[in-house]
Design a protein around this motif. Structure first.
Motif, PDB file in Angstrom:
ATOM      1  N   GLU A  98      -0.211   2.853  -7.847  1.00 59.69           N
ATOM      2  CA  GLU A  98      -1.293   2.957  -8.840  1.00 59.69           C
ATOM      3  C   GLU A  98      -2.399   1.933  -8.588  1.00 59.69           C
ATOM      4  N   GLU A  99      -2.065   0.826  -7.932  1.00 57.18           N
ATOM      5  CA  GLU A  99      -3.054  -0.235  -7.701  1.00 57.18           C
ATOM      6  C   GLU A  99      -3.897   0.017  -6.449  1.00 57.18           C
ATOM      7  N   LEU A 100      -3.497   0.967  -5.615  1.00 56.81           N
ATOM      8  CA  LEU A 100      -4.196   1.257  -4.365  1.00 56.81           C
ATOM      9  C   LEU A 100      -4.971   2.555  -4.490  1.00 56.81           C
ATOM     10  N   ASP A 101      -6.115   2.646  -3.749  1.00 53.27           N
ATOM     11  CA  ASP A 101      -6.807   3.943  -3.749  1.00 53.27           C
ATOM     12  C   ASP A 101      -6.034   4.894  -2.828  1.00 53.27           C
ATOM     13  N   ALA A 102      -6.275   6.165  -2.948  1.00 49.45           N
ATOM     14  CA  ALA A 102      -5.491   7.198  -2.271  1.00 49.45           C
ATOM     15  C   ALA A 102      -5.510   7.049  -0.753  1.00 49.45           C
ATOM     16  N   ASP A 103      -6.681   6.774  -0.161  1.00 56.90           N
ATOM     17  CA  ASP A 103      -6.786   6.630   1.291  1.00 56.90           C
ATOM     18  C   ASP A 103      -5.985   5.426   1.795  1.00 56.90           C
ATOM     19  N   GLU A 104      -6.109   4.307   1.084  1.00 55.75           N
ATOM     20  CA  GLU A 104      -5.396   3.092   1.472  1.00 55.75           C
ATOM     21  C   GLU A 104      -3.881   3.314   1.397  1.00 55.75           C
ATOM     22  N   TYR A 105      -3.445   3.997   0.328  1.00 53.24           N
ATOM     23  CA  TYR A 105      -2.026   4.293   0.150  1.00 53.24           C
ATOM     24  C   TYR A 105      -1.521   5.187   1.288  1.00 53.24           C
ATOM     25  N   GLU A 106      -2.233   6.264   1.571  1.00 56.06           N
ATOM     26  CA  GLU A 106      -1.812   7.218   2.613  1.00 56.06           C
ATOM     27  C   GLU A 106      -1.783   6.559   3.994  1.00 56.06           C
ATOM     28  N   GLU A 107      -2.796   5.777   4.306  1.00 53.24           N
ATOM     29  CA  GLU A 107      -2.872   5.116   5.613  1.00 53.24           C
ATOM     30  C   GLU A 107      -1.729   4.112   5.784  1.00 53.24           C
ATOM     31  N   THR A 108      -1.486   3.301   4.748  1.00 54.21           N
ATOM     32  CA  THR A 108      -0.417   2.304   4.810  1.00 54.21           C
ATOM     33  C   THR A 108       0.940   2.989   4.922  1.00 54.21           C
ATOM     34  N   LYS A 109       1.122   4.043   4.144  1.00 54.78           N
ATOM     35  CA  LYS A 109       2.389   4.753   4.189  1.00 54.78           C
ATOM     36  C   LYS A 109       2.603   5.388   5.564  1.00 54.78           C
ATOM     37  N   LYS A 110       1.552   5.982   6.133  1.00 52.42           N
ATOM     38  CA  LYS A 110       1.638   6.617   7.439  1.00 52.42           C
ATOM     39  C   LYS A 110       2.015   5.583   8.503  1.00 52.42           C
ATOM     40  N   GLU A 111       1.361   4.432   8.521  1.00 51.26           N
ATOM     41  CA  GLU A 111       1.645   3.375   9.488  1.00 51.26           C
ATOM     42  C   GLU A 111       3.085   2.873   9.347  1.00 51.26           C
ATOM     43  N   THR A 112       3.516   2.679   8.109  1.00 50.64           N
ATOM     44  CA  THR A 112       4.884   2.196   7.852  1.00 50.64           C
ATOM     45  C   THR A 112       5.911   3.213   8.335  1.00 50.64           C
ATOM     46  N   LEU A 113       5.664   4.488   8.080  1.00 54.51           N
ATOM     47  CA  LEU A 113       6.588   5.529   8.521  1.00 54.51           C
ATOM     48  C   LEU A 113       6.636   5.634  10.047  1.00 54.51           C
TER      49      LEU A 113
END
Length: 190
Positions: free
Chosen positions: A35-50
């Motif tokens: 909830e604290e992150l914008d959608a692009d930042e969340y998706e990019e971080t999640k993609k990199e982590t995965l």
């Protein structure tokens, strides 16, 4: 590296498992802070982590299945060459000149030995042993031997020198043989 990589492989496995745990925690934290992150930042971080998680998981699978290890296939050959060098070459001076790729110095040493044998300063057995070592080293350095030297080698080469010839030929890389010879020089100094 007396363990031939066994200890290091264990440490590698442990580090990968720790990274796996860290990335799993990062995914959990990412979900909690979504909830604290914008959608692009969340998706990019999640993609990199995965992606990182997938890479580590693949590495762990390879290690656990035995496909990836720090114990390389050349360790056995390396041990054989070390044994062959230590048995074939008993003269640290010859090992040193061989390791430093000094054929001219080896030939000079051979000439000195010929002189010492003639004046009785060097015994026949020691002369034969050291001449064999020098001629073998010269051959491995790619130097051309005289027919007399070749005949001397054939007539006097024992199993230790033959084993060195075979093992170092099987390895195929002169640089590895020289590296091992250098190792033997350092060992002989201690």
């Amino acid at each position: 590296m007396a363990s031939r990589g066994t200890t290091e492989t264990g440490k590698l496995k442990q580090n990968l498992e720790e990274q796996l745990d860290r990335l799993m925690q990062q995914l959990q934290d990412l979900e909690e802070c979504r909830e604290e992150l914008d959608a692009d930042e969340y998706e990019e971080t999640k993609k990199e982590t995965l992606e990182q998680l997938s890479e580590i998981n693949d590495s762990l699978k390879k290690i656990m299945s035995g496909d990836m290890t720090l114990v390389d296939e050349l360790s056995g050959m390396q041990l054989a060459i070390q044994a062959a060098i230590s048995q074939a070459f008993k003269t640290p001076e010859v090992i040193r000149m061989f390791a430093k790729k000094q054929p001219r110095q080896l030939r000079t040493r051979l000439a000195e030995m010929d002189r010492d044998l003639m004046v009785g300063k060097l015994g026949r057995d020691l002369y034969t042993q050291q001449k064999l070592e020098i001629l073998t080293a010269l051959r491995k350095l790619g130097e051309k031997l005289t027919p007399d030297d070749e005949q001397f080698l054939s007539a006097n080469a024992g199993t230790a020198l033959s084993q060195f010839e075979k093992v170092s030929t099987d390895l195929g890389s002169g640089d590895k043989v020289f590296a091992l010879a250098s190792f033997e020089v350092e060992k002989a100094k201690q």
